[in-house]
Motif scaffolding. Structure first.
Motif, PDB file in Angstrom:
ATOM      1  N   SER A  19     -50.439  27.270 -21.809  1.00 57.15           N
ATOM      2  CA  SER A  19     -49.681  26.095 -22.229  1.00 57.15           C
ATOM      3  C   SER A  19     -50.655  25.005 -22.672  1.00 57.15           C
ATOM      4  CB  SER A  19     -48.815  25.581 -21.071  1.00 57.15           C
ATOM      5  OG  SER A  19     -49.623  25.276 -19.938  1.00 57.15           O
ATOM      6  N   GLY A  20     -50.179  24.160 -23.568  1.00 57.28           N
ATOM      7  CA  GLY A  20     -50.963  23.018 -24.019  1.00 57.28           C
ATOM      8  C   GLY A  20     -50.068  21.802 -24.100  1.00 57.28           C
ATOM      9  N   GLY A  21     -50.647  20.614 -23.890  1.00 58.40           N
ATOM     10  CA  GLY A  21     -49.786  19.447 -23.876  1.00 58.40           C
ATOM     11  C   GLY A  21     -50.485  18.130 -24.077  1.00 58.40           C
ATOM     12  N   ALA A  22     -49.785  17.064 -23.663  1.00 64.16           N
ATOM     13  CA  ALA A  22     -50.208  15.703 -23.917  1.00 64.16           C
ATOM     14  C   ALA A  22     -51.517  15.339 -23.244  1.00 64.16           C
ATOM     15  CB  ALA A  22     -49.119  14.728 -23.454  1.00 64.16           C
ATOM     16  N   ASP A  23     -51.843  16.007 -22.138  1.00 59.62           N
ATOM     17  CA  ASP A  23     -53.059  15.654 -21.410  1.00 59.62           C
ATOM     18  C   ASP A  23     -54.316  16.235 -22.053  1.00 59.62           C
ATOM     19  OD1 ASP A  23     -52.789  18.337 -20.734  1.00 59.62           O
ATOM     20  OD2 ASP A  23     -52.344  17.964 -18.616  1.00 59.62           O
ATOM     21  N   GLY A  24     -54.153  16.938 -23.187  1.00 58.15           N
ATOM     22  CA  GLY A  24     -55.304  17.473 -23.904  1.00 58.15           C
ATOM     23  C   GLY A  24     -55.873  18.740 -23.313  1.00 58.15           C
ATOM     24  N   THR A  25     -55.212  19.297 -22.302  1.00 57.31           N
ATOM     25  CA  THR A  25     -55.719  20.519 -21.673  1.00 57.31           C
ATOM     26  C   THR A  25     -54.889  21.734 -22.076  1.00 57.31           C
ATOM     27  OG1 THR A  25     -54.328  20.404 -19.681  1.00 57.31           O
ATOM     28  CG2 THR A  25     -56.414  19.181 -19.651  1.00 57.31           C
ATOM     29  N   ILE A  26     -55.509  22.886 -21.902  1.00 58.82           N
ATOM     30  CA  ILE A  26     -54.827  24.177 -22.010  1.00 58.82           C
ATOM     31  C   ILE A  26     -54.882  24.781 -20.622  1.00 58.82           C
ATOM     32  CG2 ILE A  26     -54.868  26.467 -23.056  1.00 58.82           C
ATOM     33  CD1 ILE A  26     -56.513  25.014 -25.357  1.00 58.82           C
ATOM     34  N   ARG A  27     -53.762  25.247 -20.154  1.00 56.93           N
ATOM     35  CA  ARG A  27     -53.725  25.816 -18.806  1.00 56.93           C
ATOM     36  C   ARG A  27     -53.224  27.252 -18.860  1.00 56.93           C
ATOM     37  NH1 ARG A  27     -53.656  21.039 -14.830  1.00 56.93           N
ATOM     38  NH2 ARG A  27     -54.066  19.300 -16.262  1.00 56.93           N
ATOM     39  N   ARG A  28     -53.855  28.075 -18.018  1.00 57.13           N
ATOM     40  CA  ARG A  28     -53.470  29.487 -17.925  1.00 57.13           C
ATOM     41  C   ARG A  28     -52.789  29.706 -16.583  1.00 57.13           C
ATOM     42  NH1 ARG A  28     -58.475  32.424 -18.441  1.00 57.13           N
ATOM     43  NH2 ARG A  28     -58.460  32.646 -16.177  1.00 57.13           N
ATOM     44  N   TRP A  29     -51.719  30.499 -16.603  1.00 56.70           N
ATOM     45  CA  TRP A  29     -50.879  30.659 -15.416  1.00 56.70           C
ATOM     46  C   TRP A  29     -50.623  32.138 -15.116  1.00 56.70           C
ATOM     47  CZ3 TRP A  29     -49.389  25.801 -13.592  1.00 56.70           C
ATOM     48  CH2 TRP A  29     -49.458  24.753 -14.505  1.00 56.70           C
ATOM     49  N   ASP A  30     -50.424  32.417 -13.840  1.00 56.79           N
ATOM     50  CA  ASP A  30     -49.918  33.713 -13.399  1.00 56.79           C
ATOM     51  C   ASP A  30     -48.406  33.563 -13.280  1.00 56.79           C
ATOM     52  OD1 ASP A  30     -48.907  35.798 -11.659  1.00 56.79           O
ATOM     53  OD2 ASP A  30     -50.973  36.216 -11.078  1.00 56.79           O
ATOM     54  N   THR A  31     -47.668  34.283 -14.106  1.00 53.62           N
ATOM     55  CA  THR A  31     -46.213  34.091 -14.135  1.00 53.62           C
ATOM     56  C   THR A  31     -45.499  34.761 -12.963  1.00 53.62           C
ATOM     57  OG1 THR A  31     -45.954  36.005 -15.596  1.00 53.62           O
ATOM     58  CG2 THR A  31     -46.187  33.856 -16.636  1.00 53.62           C
ATOM     59  N   VAL A  32     -46.219  35.570 -12.210  1.00 55.73           N
ATOM     60  CA  VAL A  32     -45.616  36.197 -11.027  1.00 55.73           C
ATOM     61  C   VAL A  32     -45.692  35.248  -9.838  1.00 55.73           C
ATOM     62  CG1 VAL A  32     -45.713  38.133  -9.420  1.00 55.73           C
ATOM     63  CG2 VAL A  32     -46.157  38.519 -11.865  1.00 55.73           C
ATOM     64  N   THR A  33     -46.877  34.687  -9.612  1.00 52.49           N
ATOM     65  CA  THR A  33     -47.061  33.805  -8.460  1.00 52.49           C
ATOM     66  C   THR A  33     -46.754  32.343  -8.784  1.00 52.49           C
ATOM     67  OG1 THR A  33     -49.391  33.375  -8.978  1.00 52.49           O
ATOM     68  CG2 THR A  33     -48.890  35.323  -7.638  1.00 52.49           C
ATOM     69  N   GLY A  34     -46.788  32.000 -10.073  1.00 50.36           N
ATOM     70  CA  GLY A  34     -46.589  30.621 -10.475  1.00 50.36           C
ATOM     71  C   GLY A  34     -47.829  29.757 -10.325  1.00 50.36           C
ATOM     72  N   LEU A  35     -48.959  30.370 -10.035  1.00 51.62           N
ATOM     73  CA  LEU A  35     -50.188  29.615  -9.813  1.00 51.62           C
ATOM     74  C   LEU A  35     -50.963  29.420 -11.107  1.00 51.62           C
ATOM     75  CD1 LEU A  35     -51.444  31.306  -6.508  1.00 51.62           C
ATOM     76  CD2 LEU A  35     -50.210  29.139  -6.764  1.00 51.62           C
ATOM     77  N   GLN A  36     -51.616  28.270 -11.208  1.00 53.76           N
ATOM     78  CA  GLN A  36     -52.513  28.021 -12.335  1.00 53.76           C
ATOM     79  C   GLN A  36     -53.816  28.754 -12.070  1.00 53.76           C
ATOM     80  OE1 GLN A  36     -52.987  23.906 -13.806  1.00 53.76           O
ATOM     81  NE2 GLN A  36     -55.204  24.264 -13.781  1.00 53.76           N
ATOM     82  N   THR A  37     -54.297  29.498 -13.057  1.00 51.06           N
ATOM     83  CA  THR A  37     -55.515  30.293 -12.877  1.00 51.06           C
ATOM     84  C   THR A  37     -56.708  29.721 -13.624  1.00 51.06           C
ATOM     85  OG1 THR A  37     -54.863  31.757 -14.702  1.00 51.06           O
ATOM     86  CG2 THR A  37     -54.199  32.403 -12.480  1.00 51.06           C
ATOM     87  N   ALA A  38     -56.470  28.807 -14.567  1.00 52.13           N
ATOM     88  CA  ALA A  38     -57.591  28.204 -15.285  1.00 52.13           C
ATOM     89  C   ALA A  38     -57.120  26.959 -16.017  1.00 52.13           C
ATOM     90  CB  ALA A  38     -58.208  29.186 -16.278  1.00 52.13           C
ATOM     91  N   GLU A  39     -58.045  26.039 -16.219  1.00 53.73           N
ATOM     92  CA  GLU A  39     -57.796  24.846 -17.029  1.00 53.73           C
ATOM     93  C   GLU A  39     -58.901  24.766 -18.077  1.00 53.73           C
ATOM     94  OE1 GLU A  39     -57.888  19.997 -16.555  1.00 53.73           O
ATOM     95  OE2 GLU A  39     -57.013  21.196 -14.927  1.00 53.73           O
ATOM     96  N   LEU A  40     -58.528  24.794 -19.342  1.00 50.45           N
ATOM     97  CA  LEU A  40     -59.483  24.790 -20.448  1.00 50.45           C
ATOM     98  C   LEU A  40     -59.537  23.380 -21.029  1.00 50.45           C
ATOM     99  CD1 LEU A  40     -58.514  27.733 -19.987  1.00 50.45           C
ATOM    100  CD2 LEU A  40     -58.790  28.127 -22.436  1.00 50.45           C
ATOM    101  N   GLN A  41     -60.724  22.815 -21.052  1.00 48.86           N
ATOM    102  CA  GLN A  41     -60.894  21.453 -21.538  1.00 48.86           C
ATOM    103  C   GLN A  41     -61.856  21.419 -22.714  1.00 48.86           C
ATOM    104  OE1 GLN A  41     -62.089  18.991 -18.254  1.00 48.86           O
ATOM    105  NE2 GLN A  41     -60.059  19.007 -17.331  1.00 48.86           N
ATOM    106  N   GLY A  42     -61.573  20.559 -23.657  1.00 52.05           N
ATOM    107  CA  GLY A  42     -62.427  20.440 -24.838  1.00 52.05           C
ATOM    108  C   GLY A  42     -61.788  19.570 -25.900  1.00 52.05           C
ATOM    109  N   HIS A  43     -60.483  19.714 -26.065  1.00 52.26           N
ATOM    110  CA  HIS A  43     -59.782  18.882 -27.040  1.00 52.26           C
ATOM    111  C   HIS A  43     -59.809  17.419 -26.595  1.00 52.26           C
ATOM    112  CE1 HIS A  43     -58.271  21.796 -29.889  1.00 52.26           C
ATOM    113  NE2 HIS A  43     -57.788  22.543 -28.922  1.00 52.26           N
ATOM    114  N   ARG A  44     -59.916  16.519 -27.550  1.00 54.35           N
ATOM    115  CA  ARG A  44     -59.994  15.091 -27.253  1.00 54.35           C
ATOM    116  C   ARG A  44     -58.629  14.420 -27.271  1.00 54.35           C
ATOM    117  NH1 ARG A  44     -61.842  12.591 -31.040  1.00 54.35           N
ATOM    118  NH2 ARG A  44     -62.070  14.212 -32.609  1.00 54.35           N
ATOM    119  N   ARG A  45     -57.608  15.123 -27.748  1.00 55.43           N
ATOM    120  CA  ARG A  45     -56.255  14.567 -27.807  1.00 55.43           C
ATOM    121  C   ARG A  45     -55.254  15.662 -27.442  1.00 55.43           C
ATOM    122  NH1 ARG A  45     -55.075   9.654 -30.279  1.00 55.43           N
ATOM    123  NH2 ARG A  45     -56.873   8.510 -31.062  1.00 55.43           N
ATOM    124  N   ALA A  46     -53.990  15.336 -27.602  1.00 54.64           N
ATOM    125  CA  ALA A  46     -52.921  16.243 -27.200  1.00 54.64           C
ATOM    126  C   ALA A  46     -53.039  17.597 -27.900  1.00 54.64           C
ATOM    127  CB  ALA A  46     -51.568  15.620 -27.515  1.00 54.64           C
TER     128      ALA A  46
END
Length: 530
Positions: free
Chosen positions: A264-291
């Protein structure tokens, strides 16, 4: 003039992210009924000048946002039909309407001699400066308290139980001291009008993040709701997993090919990776300077692509979360990215009205398609990879040959900007969702419209075919997700996933569930059948 609303006037481009962030953050604290959103909700046939002037007249304050790129476009203010000129001039003409120049970062006030006569009084108005430095959410919360009647707290939301009222949002930060000047303004609400260009073409609904308060329904856009199918009560729309972690609206989601992961990607400028079985976030990708407006998995699941308001496309290693490459070429926000089915080609569409094609392995730009006349909102490949579809605020869907860059079909019929495009898995159909509240189905071979799907009561922001092509899903600013039978155009189900404005939807690869994301900063995974 009346209810103390605030109108934000800004030039599409560098200022759009700042205006968006302000609107979304203030919406946590100010009643949504006071919010005007989307110039593209102007009813067809209404005089554009008169409509804008009426909107300005209903406000007590106009904030003229001046970003670093504003001066490079100052010549546009010489055109009497320029929207920014219309708005600011209308405000300056009205006695008692306060006009506040808002300077972003290092932007300077324009010189009197560079402005048309009607705008020259702007240079005599006291300005404030907003910088990307300190805590933004806390500052806006304080500002909202100043705007409340008591000065002690925010006005109650329209629906106190709405989850997004307490969600964090915003992709930029501002200096707290600035709001001392703004708080003195006797405004009790907030209005944002998204920018158009000088010709009056359909404007961009500032991508993510706010619901429209639409002036009137587009002609025959709304149909009576269909009878509820028997299986709807047995499970459609039941939430099975909720993913929480973003600190702002979520603009795009994509399932991994193995269906157990989602990004997922959004307003906070991050990309997040999720496990859809457990609902847990598995990674946060940072680099973009805007949404981040768009995310996509490569077909093999090993890499990701993202498009952002910072004008870049980025490639990431899906396993490690490391950035592989920055693809630069777009001159404005990148709204959509899509991989070709073989993974060798990546397409991106943006606010510079272009589609760029990239070698997904090397990051080299291989082609620039310039046939759209306004912002490109959506790009999508056909399953065979021989066809690329795109939707634009020029109200058209275009089909192109990615090998040659040549346009092969122009699909016309929408009366609002085309926000989302999807191509059927069998290659025989194209679907498009629009600001005119409709979904249109097209025959790609003939370019003819085959059906108009009506039911949504606001902009259709995201559409997707199920993996087998037997269903079409749509998400809208009206807060609903709907399922349709593309064979006959009939709506077969409807649900409210609880995310507010639905910015993005995606089918799981097995077709048994659907993810929806939007304004409230969460992603909901919904069961399709009981």
């Amino acid at each position: 003039m009346s209810d103390g609303r605030i109108f934000i006037s800004y030039r599409r481009g560098a200022e759009n992210g700042d205006a968006r962030a302000l609107h979304v953050e203030l919406e946590k604290h100010i009643d949504r009924s006071r919010i005007f959103m989307d110039v593209d909700s102007i009813p067809p046939g209404v005089d554009f000048h008169e409509f804008l002037e009426r909107q300005v007249a209903e406000c007590e304050v106009l904030l003229a946002v001046i970003g670093p790129g504003w001066h490079s476009q100052i010549a546009r203010l010489q055109d009497p039909d320029d929207v920014v000129r219309i708005e600011i001039a209308a405000a300056l003409r009205r006695p008692g309407l306060r006009v506040v120049p808002v300077l972003i970062d290092d932007a300077a006030m324009p010189r009197t001699e560079d402005l048309p006569e009607s705008l020259r009084p702007l240079t005599r108005r006291q300005n404030v400066t907003l910088r990307h430095e300190d805590r933004y959410s806390d500052t806006v919360a304080w500002f909202a308290r100043q705007l409340s009647p008591s000065g002690q707290g925010p006005s109650p939301p329209l629906d106190p139980e709405e989850p997004h009222q307490n969600a964090k949002r915003g992709d930029v930060t501002r200096r707290a001291a600035i709001w001392g000047s703004v708080a003195a303004i006797a405004g009790l609400g907030y209005v944002v009008a998204n920018r158009d260009d000088l010709s009056g073409r359909p404007s961009r609904t500032a991508g993510p993040p706010s619901p429209e308060v639409v002036a009137s329904a587009p002609a025959d856009a709304v149909a009576p709701p269909p009878p509820e199918p028997e299986w709807l009560a047995s499970g459609f729309g039941r939430e099975t997993v909720r993913l929480e972690g973003h600190s702002g609206w979520v603009g795009s989601i994509a399932f991994s090919p193995d269906r157990h992961g989602l990004v997922s990607g959004g307003a906070d400028g991050t990309i997040r990776r999720w496990d859809t079985v457990t609902g847990l976030q598995t990674a946060e990708l940072q680099g973009h300077r805007r949404a981040v407006y768009s995310v996509a998995f490569a077909p093999d699941g090993r890499s990701l692509a993202s498009g952002s308001d910072d004008s870049t496309v980025r490639l990431w290693d899906a396993g490690t979360g490391q950035e592989i490459a920055q693809l630069r070429g777009h001159q404005a926000a990148v709204n959509s990215v899509a991989f070709a089915p073989d993974g060798g080609l990546l397409a991106s569409g943006g606010d510079d009205s272009t589609i760029r094609l990239w070698d997904a392995k090397t990051g080299r730009e291989t082609a620039k398609l310039e046939s759209h006349r306004n912002w490109v909102r959506s790009v999508a490949f056909a399953s065979g990879g021989q066809r690329l579809g795109s939707g634009s605020d020029d109200r058209t869907v275009q089909l192109s040959d990615p090998a040659t860059g040549r346009q092969t079909a122009l699909l016309q019929g929408h009366t609002g900007g085309v926000i989302s495009v999807a191509l059927a898995p069998d290659g025989r159909g194209v679907a498009s969702g629009s600001g005119d509240w409709t979904i249109r189905l097209w025959n790609p071979a003939t370019g003819q419209e085959t059906a108009k799907l009506r039911g949504h009561r606001a902009t259709v922001r995201s559409i997707a075919f199920s993996p087998d092509g037997h269903r079409l899903a749509s998400g809208s600013s009206d807060g609903t997700v709907r399922l349709w039978d593309p064979a006959n155009g009939r709506q077969i189900a409807e649900t409210d996933p609880g995310v507010g404005v639905v910015w993005s939807i995606a089918f799981a690869p097995d077709g048994r569930s659907l993810a929806a994301a939007g304004q409230d900063s969460t992603i909901r995974i919904l069961e399709l059948t009981g």
